[in-house]
Write a protein that holds these residues in place. Structure first.
Motif, PDB file in Angstrom:
ATOM      1  N   PRO A  88       0.609  -1.183  -0.091  1.00 47.98           N
ATOM      2  CA  PRO A  88      -0.312   0.297  -0.404  1.00 47.98           C
ATOM      3  C   PRO A  88       1.039   0.946   0.039  1.00 47.98           C
ATOM      4  O   PRO A  88       0.463   2.165  -0.429  1.00 47.98           O
ATOM      5  CB  PRO A  88      -0.377   0.360   1.218  1.00 47.98           C
ATOM      6  N   TYR A  89       1.758   1.061   0.492  1.00 49.75           N
ATOM      7  CA  TYR A  89       2.954   2.368   0.683  1.00 49.75           C
ATOM      8  C   TYR A  89       3.917   2.396  -0.841  1.00 49.75           C
ATOM      9  O   TYR A  89       3.215   4.250  -2.436  1.00 49.75           O
ATOM     10  CB  TYR A  89       3.533   2.198   1.496  1.00 49.75           C
ATOM     11  N   LEU A  92       0.944   4.399  -3.569  1.00 52.21           N
ATOM     12  CA  LEU A  92       0.260   5.735  -3.107  1.00 52.21           C
ATOM     13  C   LEU A  92       2.051   6.936  -3.232  1.00 52.21           C
ATOM     14  O   LEU A  92       3.243   6.110  -3.304  1.00 52.21           O
ATOM     15  CB  LEU A  92      -0.387   5.671  -1.717  1.00 52.21           C
ATOM     16  N   ILE A  98      -4.094  12.432   0.461  1.00 54.00           N
ATOM     17  CA  ILE A  98      -5.099  11.617  -0.210  1.00 54.00           C
ATOM     18  C   ILE A  98      -5.996  11.973  -1.221  1.00 54.00           C
ATOM     19  O   ILE A  98      -6.325  11.758  -2.004  1.00 54.00           O
ATOM     20  CB  ILE A  98      -5.467  11.040   1.425  1.00 54.00           C
ATOM     21  N   TYR A 135      -0.625  12.601   4.434  1.00 52.86           N
ATOM     22  CA  TYR A 135       0.503  12.266   3.133  1.00 52.86           C
ATOM     23  C   TYR A 135       0.535  11.031   3.529  1.00 52.86           C
ATOM     24  O   TYR A 135       0.459  10.348   4.490  1.00 52.86           O
ATOM     25  CB  TYR A 135       1.286  12.992   3.085  1.00 52.86           C
ATOM     26  N   PRO A 136       0.521   9.753   2.502  1.00 49.13           N
ATOM     27  CA  PRO A 136       0.769   8.387   2.982  1.00 49.13           C
ATOM     28  C   PRO A 136       1.307   8.043   3.938  1.00 49.13           C
ATOM     29  O   PRO A 136       1.928   7.337   5.338  1.00 49.13           O
ATOM     30  CB  PRO A 136       1.906   7.351   1.676  1.00 49.13           C
ATOM     31  N   HIS A 137       2.754   8.851   4.251  1.00 50.56           N
ATOM     32  CA  HIS A 137       3.591   8.252   5.398  1.00 50.56           C
ATOM     33  C   HIS A 137       2.738   8.988   6.692  1.00 50.56           C
ATOM     34  O   HIS A 137       3.721   8.725   7.922  1.00 50.56           O
ATOM     35  CB  HIS A 137       4.832   9.048   5.124  1.00 50.56           C
ATOM     36  N   LEU A 139       0.212   8.190   7.473  1.00 51.56           N
ATOM     37  CA  LEU A 139      -0.638   7.185   7.962  1.00 51.56           C
ATOM     38  C   LEU A 139      -0.288   5.290   8.072  1.00 51.56           C
ATOM     39  O   LEU A 139       1.290   5.323   7.907  1.00 51.56           O
ATOM     40  CB  LEU A 139      -1.407   6.692   6.827  1.00 51.56           C
ATOM     41  N   GLN A 143      -4.560   2.032   6.898  1.00 51.38           N
ATOM     42  CA  GLN A 143      -5.254   2.887   6.275  1.00 51.38           C
ATOM     43  C   GLN A 143      -4.345   3.791   5.281  1.00 51.38           C
ATOM     44  O   GLN A 143      -5.087   3.970   3.969  1.00 51.38           O
ATOM     45  CB  GLN A 143      -4.542   4.363   6.772  1.00 51.38           C
ATOM     46  N   ARG A 144      -2.898   2.638   4.608  1.00 53.96           N
ATOM     47  CA  ARG A 144      -2.606   3.259   3.808  1.00 53.96           C
ATOM     48  C   ARG A 144      -3.036   2.174   2.098  1.00 53.96           C
ATOM     49  O   ARG A 144      -4.056   1.994   1.220  1.00 53.96           O
ATOM     50  CB  ARG A 144      -1.365   2.933   3.658  1.00 53.96           C
ATOM     51  N   GLN A 145      -3.474   1.090   3.115  1.00 51.68           N
ATOM     52  CA  GLN A 145      -4.077   0.054   2.489  1.00 51.68           C
ATOM     53  C   GLN A 145      -5.647   0.369   1.789  1.00 51.68           C
ATOM     54  O   GLN A 145      -6.799   0.309   1.208  1.00 51.68           O
ATOM     55  CB  GLN A 145      -4.389  -1.515   3.003  1.00 51.68           C
TER      56      GLN A 145
END
Length: 255
Positions: A88-89, A92, A98, A135-137, A139, A143-145
């Motif tokens: 997931p990382y 993205l 997001i 931002y992805p980092h 999460l 949560q990213r998935q």
């Protein structure tokens, strides 16, 4: 009934290596279909071929009775078919919020009601509007998935391709994401094609499955047959023994 996805005698070759060799599968509309096998068996390559990300050298792929030519996929295909990747990382963009990443597919496809769709997609995956501008980092992996799933759902596709969607997550989070996927499949009447090395996940999530070895399908059976031990191939038995918690009742997906 027309198949949601029909793969006939498909071959994929990288240089001189044949990653898929004469593979055929049929997935009915609304079905959840599993692909299992050891690493290198070709299961992820099959998903990538359907998505137009692998070099098809023979055979045909049909989606809703439409033949797909080569590796090119048009906008109509991506409105109908979306893919959720293993990491997931990695899937993205690290420097985009997001909100921006959910807005991008809507902009590409000219969908006007972006605000409503973004809020709906985040709500469906259990993330509130407060996550829009993170931002992805910022999460967790789970949560990213969930964001990746929201991005796949935002175009309202009919088919999801799921490539080991929980294998990169902590065990405590895997059940939550699997339950989420099961819920969105029911709510949207989606067709799933799910790759997994975990037979416990497959028997819980999927109606039928194909067992792959060395780029070929070596056995097709229902999840009920797998749980009951009605298996024809020694290779499938070895996978079953090697996979912890293959029994449906033992699968940790009820938390």
């Amino acid at each position: 009934m027309t198949s949601a996805v029909s793969v006939s005698n498909l071959s994929v070759t990288y240089d001189e290596f044949k990653a898929l060799n004469d593979v055929s599968v049929e997935i009915a509309p609304g079905e959840s279909f599993g692909l299992v096998g050891e690493s290198g068996s070709g299961k992820s390559t099959l998903l990538r071929a359907i998505a137009g990300l692998a070099p098809v050298t023979g055979g045909t792929i049909r989606v809703h009775d439409r033949v797909l030519q080569g590796a090119k996929r048009d906008k109509a295909f991506y409105r109908a078919v979306q893919m959720v990747f293993q990491d997931p990382y990695g899937s993205l963009h690290p420097r985009q919020t997001i909100d921006r990443q959910l807005l991008e597919p809507l902009a590409i496809h000219g969908v006007a009601d972006g605000e409503r769709r973004i809020l709906k997609a985040l709500d469906e995956v259990g993330l509130g509007s407060g996550f829009r501008f993170r931002y992805p980092h910022q999460l967790s992996g789970g949560q990213r998935q969930r964001v990746a799933i929201a991005r796949a759902l935002i175009l309202e596709p009919s088919i999801l391709l799921l490539d080991e969607p929980t294998s990169a997550l902590d065990a405590s989070v895997q059940a939550e994401v699997l339950n989420l996927l099961e819920q969105v499949r029911r709510d949207h009447k989606l067709t799933f094609i799910m790759v997994s090395h975990d037979l416990g996940v497959v028997t819980h999530m999927c109606d039928r499955l194909a067992v792959m070895q060395g780029g070929r399908v070596v056995e097709r059976l229902s999840s009920a047959d797998l749980v009951a031990g009605r298996i024809g191939e020694d290779y499938t038995r070895s996978l079953m023994v090697a996979s912890k918690g293959f029994q449906r009742k033992d699968a940790a997906v009820t938390a």
